[in-house]
Write an enzyme that holds these catalytic residues in place. Structure first.
Site, PDB file in Angstrom:
ATOM      1  N   TYR A 112      -1.615   4.390  -6.167  1.00  0.00           N
ATOM      2  CA  TYR A 112      -2.860   5.045  -5.743  1.00  0.00           C
ATOM      3  C   TYR A 112      -3.195   6.199  -6.666  1.00  0.00           C
ATOM      4  O   TYR A 112      -2.322   6.776  -7.295  1.00  0.00           O
ATOM      5  CB  TYR A 112      -2.698   5.570  -4.304  1.00  0.00           C
ATOM      6  CG  TYR A 112      -2.836   4.493  -3.269  1.00  0.00           C
ATOM      7  CD1 TYR A 112      -4.086   4.079  -2.825  1.00  0.00           C
ATOM      8  CD2 TYR A 112      -1.711   3.855  -2.760  1.00  0.00           C
ATOM      9  CE1 TYR A 112      -4.228   3.080  -1.876  1.00  0.00           C
ATOM     10  CE2 TYR A 112      -1.834   2.854  -1.817  1.00  0.00           C
ATOM     11  CZ  TYR A 112      -3.088   2.470  -1.374  1.00  0.00           C
ATOM     12  OH  TYR A 112      -3.216   1.482  -0.441  1.00  0.00           O
ATOM     13  N   ASP A 160       0.830  -1.204   0.000  1.00  0.00           N
ATOM     14  CA  ASP A 160       0.000   0.000   0.000  1.00  0.00           C
ATOM     15  C   ASP A 160       0.865   1.255   0.000  1.00  0.00           C
ATOM     16  O   ASP A 160       0.801   2.069   0.918  1.00  0.00           O
ATOM     17  CB  ASP A 160      -0.943  -0.030   1.211  1.00  0.00           C
ATOM     18  CG  ASP A 160      -1.790  -1.290   1.245  1.00  0.00           C
ATOM     19  OD1 ASP A 160      -2.957  -1.228   0.856  1.00  0.00           O
ATOM     20  OD2 ASP A 160      -1.271  -2.357   1.638  1.00  0.00           O
ATOM     21  N   HIS A 182      -3.343  -4.270   2.453  1.00  0.00           N
ATOM     22  CA  HIS A 182      -4.743  -3.846   2.479  1.00  0.00           C
ATOM     23  C   HIS A 182      -5.056  -2.965   3.680  1.00  0.00           C
ATOM     24  O   HIS A 182      -5.490  -1.830   3.503  1.00  0.00           O
ATOM     25  CB  HIS A 182      -5.682  -5.045   2.429  1.00  0.00           C
ATOM     26  CG  HIS A 182      -7.093  -4.692   2.066  1.00  0.00           C
ATOM     27  ND1 HIS A 182      -7.411  -3.835   1.034  1.00  0.00           N
ATOM     28  CD2 HIS A 182      -8.291  -5.077   2.599  1.00  0.00           C
ATOM     29  CE1 HIS A 182      -8.719  -3.707   0.935  1.00  0.00           C
ATOM     30  NE2 HIS A 182      -9.274  -4.439   1.879  1.00  0.00           N
ATOM     31  N   ASN A 220      -6.706  -4.191  -4.588  1.00  0.00           N
ATOM     32  CA  ASN A 220      -7.990  -3.717  -5.100  1.00  0.00           C
ATOM     33  C   ASN A 220      -7.860  -2.360  -5.792  1.00  0.00           C
ATOM     34  O   ASN A 220      -8.519  -2.095  -6.794  1.00  0.00           O
ATOM     35  CB  ASN A 220      -9.042  -3.670  -3.993  1.00  0.00           C
ATOM     36  CG  ASN A 220      -8.609  -2.857  -2.796  1.00  0.00           C
ATOM     37  OD1 ASN A 220      -7.632  -3.211  -2.113  1.00  0.00           O
ATOM     38  ND2 ASN A 220      -9.300  -1.770  -2.512  1.00  0.00           N
ATOM     39  N   HIS A 239     -10.209  -2.806   7.812  1.00  0.00           N
ATOM     40  CA  HIS A 239     -11.035  -3.728   7.034  1.00  0.00           C
ATOM     41  C   HIS A 239     -11.391  -4.996   7.807  1.00  0.00           C
ATOM     42  O   HIS A 239     -12.370  -5.668   7.474  1.00  0.00           O
ATOM     43  CB  HIS A 239     -10.316  -4.123   5.738  1.00  0.00           C
ATOM     44  CG  HIS A 239     -10.121  -2.973   4.787  1.00  0.00           C
ATOM     45  ND1 HIS A 239     -11.169  -2.345   4.152  1.00  0.00           N
ATOM     46  CD2 HIS A 239      -8.998  -2.337   4.381  1.00  0.00           C
ATOM     47  CE1 HIS A 239     -10.696  -1.372   3.385  1.00  0.00           C
ATOM     48  NE2 HIS A 239      -9.387  -1.350   3.502  1.00  0.00           N
ATOM     49  N   HIS A 244      -2.987  -9.787  -1.154  1.00  0.00           N
ATOM     50  CA  HIS A 244      -3.225  -8.393  -0.765  1.00  0.00           C
ATOM     51  C   HIS A 244      -4.106  -8.304   0.465  1.00  0.00           C
ATOM     52  O   HIS A 244      -3.825  -7.538   1.394  1.00  0.00           O
ATOM     53  CB  HIS A 244      -3.864  -7.604  -1.907  1.00  0.00           C
ATOM     54  CG  HIS A 244      -4.184  -6.189  -1.523  1.00  0.00           C
ATOM     55  ND1 HIS A 244      -3.201  -5.285  -1.158  1.00  0.00           N
ATOM     56  CD2 HIS A 244      -5.374  -5.522  -1.416  1.00  0.00           C
ATOM     57  CE1 HIS A 244      -3.768  -4.133  -0.847  1.00  0.00           C
ATOM     58  NE2 HIS A 244      -5.090  -4.251  -0.993  1.00  0.00           N
ATOM     59  N   ASP A 263      -1.752  -2.933  -3.822  1.00  0.00           N
ATOM     60  CA  ASP A 263      -2.073  -1.512  -3.845  1.00  0.00           C
ATOM     61  C   ASP A 263      -0.772  -0.758  -4.102  1.00  0.00           C
ATOM     62  O   ASP A 263      -0.314   0.065  -3.306  1.00  0.00           O
ATOM     63  CB  ASP A 263      -2.765  -1.053  -2.564  1.00  0.00           C
ATOM     64  CG  ASP A 263      -4.264  -1.350  -2.587  1.00  0.00           C
ATOM     65  OD1 ASP A 263      -4.745  -1.935  -3.583  1.00  0.00           O
ATOM     66  OD2 ASP A 263      -4.950  -1.010  -1.609  1.00  0.00           O
TER      67      ASP A 263
END
Length: 332
Positions: A86, A50, A250, A121, A224, A215, A83
Protein backbone atom coordinates in the site's frame (compact mmCIF):
# COMPACT_ATOMS: atom_id res chain seq x y z
CA UNK A 1 2.61 -4.70 -59.26
CA UNK A 2 1.14 -8.20 -58.95
CA UNK A 3 3.02 -10.71 -56.80
CA UNK A 4 4.17 -13.78 -58.73
CA UNK A 5 2.25 -16.96 -57.82
CA UNK A 6 5.23 -18.71 -56.20
CA UNK A 7 6.15 -15.65 -54.18
CA UNK A 8 2.52 -15.23 -53.18
CA UNK A 9 2.40 -18.80 -51.87
CA UNK A 10 5.63 -18.22 -49.94
CA UNK A 11 4.31 -14.98 -48.45
CA UNK A 12 1.07 -16.68 -47.47
CA UNK A 13 2.99 -19.49 -45.79
CA UNK A 14 5.03 -17.08 -43.73
CA UNK A 15 1.93 -15.09 -42.75
CA UNK A 16 0.20 -18.27 -41.60
CA UNK A 17 3.32 -19.37 -39.76
CA UNK A 18 3.66 -16.01 -38.06
CA UNK A 19 -0.01 -15.93 -37.11
CA UNK A 20 0.23 -19.46 -35.79
CA UNK A 21 3.20 -18.57 -33.62
CA UNK A 22 1.27 -15.62 -32.29
CA UNK A 23 -1.57 -17.92 -31.31
CA UNK A 24 0.83 -20.23 -29.55
CA UNK A 25 2.29 -17.36 -27.56
CA UNK A 26 -1.01 -15.73 -26.53
CA UNK A 27 -2.72 -19.03 -25.71
CA UNK A 28 0.20 -20.62 -23.86
CA UNK A 29 -0.62 -22.69 -20.79
CA UNK A 30 -0.34 -20.97 -17.44
CA UNK A 31 3.04 -21.33 -15.79
CA UNK A 32 3.11 -24.13 -13.22
CA UNK A 33 4.97 -24.55 -9.94
CA UNK A 34 5.29 -27.98 -8.35
CA UNK A 35 4.87 -28.11 -4.58
CA UNK A 36 4.79 -31.59 -2.99
CA UNK A 37 2.48 -32.57 -0.16
CA UNK A 38 3.70 -33.86 3.18
CA UNK A 39 4.77 -37.50 3.51
CA UNK A 40 1.30 -38.42 4.79
CA UNK A 41 -0.31 -36.89 1.69
CA UNK A 42 -1.77 -33.88 3.51
CA UNK A 43 -1.34 -30.19 2.78
CA UNK A 44 -1.70 -27.04 4.87
CA UNK A 45 -1.24 -23.36 4.12
CA UNK A 46 -2.20 -19.87 5.25
CA UNK A 47 -4.10 -17.28 3.21
CA UNK A 48 -3.58 -13.55 3.70
CA UNK A 49 -4.61 -10.48 1.75
CA UNK A 50 -4.35 -6.68 1.73
CA UNK A 51 -1.38 -6.46 4.05
CA UNK A 52 1.71 -4.43 3.06
CA UNK A 53 1.82 -1.37 5.35
CA UNK A 54 5.31 -1.53 6.90
CA UNK A 55 3.81 -3.19 9.98
CA UNK A 56 1.10 -0.57 10.60
CA UNK A 57 -2.61 -1.17 11.21
CA UNK A 58 -1.80 -4.36 13.16
CA UNK A 59 0.06 -5.93 10.24
CA UNK A 60 2.89 -6.94 12.59
CA UNK A 61 0.46 -8.44 15.11
CA UNK A 62 -1.27 -10.47 12.39
CA UNK A 63 2.15 -11.63 11.18
CA UNK A 64 3.06 -12.76 14.71
CA UNK A 65 -0.10 -14.87 15.02
CA UNK A 66 0.45 -16.28 11.54
CA UNK A 67 3.84 -17.48 12.71
CA UNK A 68 2.33 -19.29 15.69
CA UNK A 69 -0.45 -20.92 13.66
CA UNK A 70 1.98 -21.72 10.86
CA UNK A 71 4.19 -23.62 13.30
CA UNK A 72 1.25 -25.47 14.85
CA UNK A 73 -0.09 -26.57 11.46
CA UNK A 74 3.37 -27.14 9.93
CA UNK A 75 2.31 -25.15 6.87
CA UNK A 76 3.69 -25.90 3.42
CA UNK A 77 3.37 -22.37 1.99
CA UNK A 78 1.48 -19.06 2.18
CA UNK A 79 -1.01 -17.66 -0.34
CA UNK A 80 -1.36 -13.90 -0.78
CA UNK A 81 -4.60 -12.69 -2.33
CA UNK A 82 -3.19 -9.35 -3.49
CA UNK A 83 -2.88 -5.70 -2.54
CA UNK A 84 0.53 -6.69 -1.34
CA UNK A 85 1.92 -3.16 -0.94
CA UNK A 86 0.00 0.00 0.00
CA UNK A 87 -1.03 2.49 -1.06
CA UNK A 88 0.27 2.32 -4.59
CA UNK A 89 2.19 -0.92 -4.99
CA UNK A 90 5.97 -0.75 -5.39
CA UNK A 91 7.66 2.23 -7.04
CA UNK A 92 10.27 -0.08 -8.60
CA UNK A 93 11.95 -3.43 -8.03
CA UNK A 94 14.40 -1.54 -5.77
CA UNK A 95 11.64 -0.07 -3.57
CA UNK A 96 12.52 -0.56 0.11
CA UNK A 97 8.83 -1.15 0.82
CA UNK A 98 9.33 -4.74 -0.33
CA UNK A 99 11.63 -5.51 2.57
CA UNK A 100 9.95 -3.16 5.03
CA UNK A 101 6.46 -4.58 4.40
CA UNK A 102 7.38 -8.20 3.70
CA UNK A 103 10.84 -9.48 4.61
CA UNK A 104 11.10 -7.61 7.93
CA UNK A 105 7.51 -8.33 8.96
CA UNK A 106 6.96 -12.04 8.30
CA UNK A 107 10.02 -13.21 10.20
CA UNK A 108 8.69 -16.29 12.03
CA UNK A 109 10.47 -19.54 11.21
CA UNK A 110 7.22 -21.18 10.11
CA UNK A 111 6.66 -18.43 7.53
CA UNK A 112 10.01 -19.00 5.78
CA UNK A 113 8.19 -20.99 3.13
CA UNK A 114 7.19 -20.10 -0.41
CA UNK A 115 4.74 -17.22 -0.74
CA UNK A 116 2.52 -17.44 -3.83
CA UNK A 117 1.01 -14.05 -4.65
CA UNK A 118 -1.30 -12.37 -7.14
CA UNK A 119 -1.59 -8.66 -7.90
CA UNK A 120 -4.39 -6.53 -6.48
CA UNK A 121 -5.76 -3.22 -7.74
CA UNK A 122 -3.45 -1.26 -5.41
CA UNK A 123 -0.46 -3.20 -6.80
CA UNK A 124 -1.45 -2.09 -10.31
CA UNK A 125 -1.32 1.54 -9.15
CA UNK A 126 2.44 1.25 -8.77
CA UNK A 127 5.04 -0.50 -10.90
CA UNK A 128 3.16 -3.77 -11.38
CA UNK A 129 6.07 -5.25 -13.30
CA UNK A 130 8.31 -4.75 -10.27
CA UNK A 131 6.42 -7.31 -8.20
CA UNK A 132 6.82 -9.82 -11.03
CA UNK A 133 10.57 -9.22 -11.26
CA UNK A 134 12.97 -12.12 -10.55
CA UNK A 135 15.13 -9.58 -8.70
CA UNK A 136 12.70 -9.67 -5.77
CA UNK A 137 13.30 -13.42 -5.46
CA UNK A 138 17.00 -12.67 -5.07
CA UNK A 139 16.19 -10.27 -2.24
CA UNK A 140 13.79 -12.75 -0.61
CA UNK A 141 13.61 -16.24 -2.10
CA UNK A 142 10.13 -16.80 -0.66
CA UNK A 143 8.52 -14.38 -3.09
CA UNK A 144 6.73 -15.73 -6.18
CA UNK A 145 4.30 -13.35 -7.87
CA UNK A 146 2.92 -13.69 -11.38
CA UNK A 147 -0.19 -12.35 -13.04
CA UNK A 148 -1.78 -15.81 -13.38
CA UNK A 149 -0.26 -19.23 -12.68
CA UNK A 150 -0.83 -22.66 -11.16
CA UNK A 151 0.59 -24.34 -8.07
CA UNK A 152 0.37 -28.10 -8.39
CA UNK A 153 0.45 -29.45 -4.85
CA UNK A 154 -0.45 -33.01 -5.91
CA UNK A 155 -3.48 -33.30 -3.64
CA UNK A 156 -4.68 -29.87 -4.77
CA UNK A 157 -4.18 -27.59 -7.72
CA UNK A 158 -4.37 -23.89 -6.98
CA UNK A 159 -5.18 -21.61 -9.92
CA UNK A 160 -4.09 -17.99 -9.40
CA UNK A 161 -6.08 -15.55 -11.56
CA UNK A 162 -5.29 -11.91 -12.34
CA UNK A 163 -8.72 -10.41 -11.66
CA UNK A 164 -7.93 -6.68 -11.72
CA UNK A 165 -8.05 -6.29 -15.54
CA UNK A 166 -11.55 -7.80 -15.56
CA UNK A 167 -13.01 -4.96 -13.46
CA UNK A 168 -14.40 -2.16 -15.63
CA UNK A 169 -14.05 0.76 -13.22
CA UNK A 170 -10.24 0.65 -13.28
CA UNK A 171 -10.49 1.64 -16.94
CA UNK A 172 -13.58 3.87 -16.94
CA UNK A 173 -13.44 5.64 -13.54
CA UNK A 174 -9.87 5.73 -12.28
CA UNK A 175 -10.54 8.39 -9.61
CA UNK A 176 -7.22 10.13 -10.36
CA UNK A 177 -5.27 6.90 -9.90
CA UNK A 178 -2.81 5.75 -12.54
CA UNK A 179 -2.74 2.03 -13.34
CA UNK A 180 0.21 0.19 -14.83
CA UNK A 181 -1.25 -1.70 -17.80
CA UNK A 182 2.08 -2.25 -19.59
CA UNK A 183 1.63 -6.02 -19.65
CA UNK A 184 -1.88 -5.71 -21.07
CA UNK A 185 -1.73 -4.19 -24.55
CA UNK A 186 -5.30 -5.22 -25.42
CA UNK A 187 -7.65 -5.66 -22.47
CA UNK A 188 -10.21 -7.57 -24.54
CA UNK A 189 -7.64 -10.06 -25.84
CA UNK A 190 -5.98 -10.35 -22.43
CA UNK A 191 -9.24 -11.27 -20.69
CA UNK A 192 -10.32 -13.68 -23.43
CA UNK A 193 -6.98 -15.49 -23.31
CA UNK A 194 -6.92 -15.56 -19.51
CA UNK A 195 -10.40 -17.06 -19.22
CA UNK A 196 -9.62 -19.58 -21.95
CA UNK A 197 -6.40 -20.62 -20.19
CA UNK A 198 -8.11 -20.95 -16.81
CA UNK A 199 -10.94 -23.01 -18.29
CA UNK A 200 -8.49 -25.29 -20.12
CA UNK A 201 -6.39 -25.82 -17.00
CA UNK A 202 -9.42 -26.58 -14.82
CA UNK A 203 -10.83 -29.05 -17.33
CA UNK A 204 -7.47 -30.82 -17.55
CA UNK A 205 -6.97 -30.97 -13.79
CA UNK A 206 -7.44 -34.29 -12.01
CA UNK A 207 -6.58 -32.91 -8.56
CA UNK A 208 -8.71 -34.00 -5.63
CA UNK A 209 -9.20 -30.37 -4.60
CA UNK A 210 -9.48 -27.48 -7.05
CA UNK A 211 -8.88 -24.03 -5.61
CA UNK A 212 -8.99 -20.72 -7.47
CA UNK A 213 -7.38 -17.58 -6.02
CA UNK A 214 -8.03 -14.03 -7.19
CA UNK A 215 -7.85 -10.60 -5.61
CA UNK A 216 -11.47 -9.55 -6.11
CA UNK A 217 -14.43 -11.25 -4.46
CA UNK A 218 -17.02 -13.06 -6.52
CA UNK A 219 -19.36 -12.87 -3.53
CA UNK A 220 -18.95 -10.51 -0.58
CA UNK A 221 -21.12 -8.62 1.86
CA UNK A 222 -18.20 -6.29 2.68
CA UNK A 223 -17.39 -2.80 1.44
CA UNK A 224 -17.00 -3.62 -2.26
CA UNK A 225 -19.71 -6.28 -2.43
CA UNK A 226 -20.06 -8.77 -5.28
CA UNK A 227 -17.88 -8.25 -8.36
CA UNK A 228 -20.34 -8.40 -11.24
CA UNK A 229 -17.66 -8.87 -13.91
CA UNK A 230 -16.43 -12.02 -12.12
CA UNK A 231 -19.95 -13.32 -11.61
CA UNK A 232 -20.58 -12.97 -15.34
CA UNK A 233 -17.25 -14.10 -16.76
CA UNK A 234 -15.38 -16.26 -14.25
CA UNK A 235 -18.00 -17.90 -12.02
CA UNK A 236 -19.62 -20.01 -14.79
CA UNK A 237 -16.21 -21.51 -15.57
CA UNK A 238 -15.67 -22.39 -11.91
CA UNK A 239 -19.14 -23.89 -11.55
CA UNK A 240 -18.71 -26.03 -14.67
CA UNK A 241 -15.36 -27.45 -13.57
CA UNK A 242 -15.92 -28.71 -10.02
CA UNK A 243 -14.02 -25.96 -8.20
CA UNK A 244 -14.18 -26.39 -4.43
CA UNK A 245 -13.02 -22.99 -3.16
CA UNK A 246 -12.61 -19.49 -4.54
CA UNK A 247 -10.31 -17.45 -2.27
CA UNK A 248 -9.85 -13.68 -2.48
CA UNK A 249 -8.97 -10.46 -0.68
CA UNK A 250 -9.98 -6.91 -1.69
CA UNK A 251 -12.60 -6.48 1.05
CA UNK A 252 -10.71 -5.94 4.33
CA UNK A 253 -12.56 -8.60 6.24
CA UNK A 254 -12.95 -12.37 6.69
CA UNK A 255 -15.88 -14.17 5.04
CA UNK A 256 -17.29 -17.60 4.27
CA UNK A 257 -20.15 -17.67 1.75
CA UNK A 258 -21.66 -20.75 0.08
CA UNK A 259 -22.63 -20.68 -3.60
CA UNK A 260 -26.33 -21.40 -3.99
CA UNK A 261 -25.87 -23.09 -7.38
CA UNK A 262 -22.79 -25.26 -6.80
CA UNK A 263 -20.58 -26.67 -4.01
CA UNK A 264 -18.18 -23.72 -4.29
CA UNK A 265 -17.30 -21.85 -1.11
CA UNK A 266 -16.33 -18.18 -1.46
CA UNK A 267 -13.65 -17.40 1.14
CA UNK A 268 -12.44 -13.84 1.73
CA UNK A 269 -9.14 -13.25 3.53
CA UNK A 270 -8.36 -9.57 3.04
CA UNK A 271 -7.74 -8.53 6.64
CA UNK A 272 -3.94 -8.58 6.75
CA UNK A 273 -3.64 -5.02 8.06
CA UNK A 274 -6.18 -2.20 7.85
CA UNK A 275 -9.76 -3.39 8.40
CA UNK A 276 -13.06 -1.61 7.87
CA UNK A 277 -15.05 -1.90 11.09
CA UNK A 278 -18.80 -1.82 10.66
CA UNK A 279 -18.63 -1.68 6.87
CA UNK A 280 -21.05 -4.40 5.79
CA UNK A 281 -23.38 -4.21 2.81
CA UNK A 282 -27.05 -4.88 3.32
CA UNK A 283 -27.16 -6.47 -0.10
CA UNK A 284 -26.94 -10.11 -1.20
CA UNK A 285 -26.48 -12.10 2.01
CA UNK A 286 -27.65 -15.36 0.47
CA UNK A 287 -25.37 -18.22 1.52
CA UNK A 288 -23.52 -16.15 4.14
CA UNK A 289 -21.99 -18.40 6.81
CA UNK A 290 -19.52 -16.04 8.47
CA UNK A 291 -18.42 -12.40 8.38
CA UNK A 292 -15.84 -10.61 10.53
CA UNK A 293 -14.85 -6.97 10.08
CA UNK A 294 -11.52 -7.00 11.93
CA UNK A 295 -7.95 -8.00 11.09
CA UNK A 296 -6.92 -11.62 10.68
CA UNK A 297 -6.09 -14.44 8.29
CA UNK A 298 -7.17 -17.91 7.20
CA UNK A 299 -5.73 -21.43 7.31
CA UNK A 300 -6.44 -24.35 5.00
CA UNK A 301 -5.83 -28.01 5.87
CA UNK A 302 -6.40 -30.67 3.22
CA UNK A 303 -6.22 -34.43 2.96
CA UNK A 304 -7.73 -36.73 0.30
CA UNK A 305 -11.18 -36.73 1.92
CA UNK A 306 -11.46 -33.61 4.08
CA UNK A 307 -10.82 -29.89 4.03
CA UNK A 308 -10.87 -27.67 7.09
CA UNK A 309 -10.89 -23.88 6.80
CA UNK A 310 -10.27 -21.73 9.89
CA UNK A 311 -10.39 -17.96 10.33
CA UNK A 312 -8.27 -16.24 13.00
CA UNK A 313 -8.34 -12.76 14.49
CA UNK A 314 -5.38 -10.55 15.39
CA UNK A 315 -5.03 -12.39 18.71
CA UNK A 316 -4.89 -15.82 17.10
CA UNK A 317 -8.37 -16.77 18.26
CA UNK A 318 -10.32 -19.08 15.95
CA UNK A 319 -13.44 -17.18 14.90
CA UNK A 320 -14.98 -19.71 12.52
CA UNK A 321 -14.32 -23.18 11.12
CA UNK A 322 -15.70 -24.73 7.96
CA UNK A 323 -15.42 -28.42 7.09
CA UNK A 324 -15.86 -30.06 3.69
CA UNK A 325 -15.72 -33.74 2.81
CA UNK A 326 -15.65 -35.74 -0.37
CA UNK A 327 -15.50 -39.42 -1.25
CA UNK A 328 -12.09 -40.98 -1.62
CA UNK A 329 -13.24 -42.59 -4.84
CA UNK A 330 -16.08 -41.09 -6.91
CA UNK A 331 -19.20 -43.21 -7.07
CA UNK A 332 -20.03 -44.87 -10.40
Amino acid sequence: MAIPYQNSRTLCFFLILSFGLCLVITSAELERFEHPTKEDGSLSFLVLGDWGRRGAFNQSQVAFQMGKVGEKLDIDFVVSTGDNFYDNGLASEHDKAFEESFTKIYTAKSLQKQWYSVLGNHDYRGDAEAQLSPLLRKIDSRWICLRSFIVNAELAEIFFVDTTPLVNKYFTNTEDHTYDWRGITSRKDYIATLLKDVEFALKKSSAKWKIVVGHHAIRSVGHHGDTEELIKQLLPILQANDVDFYMNGHDHCLEDISDTESPIQFLTSGAGSKAWRGDIKGLNKEGLNFFYDGQGFMSVQLNPTDAEIAFYDVFGKVLHRSHSSKQLHPST
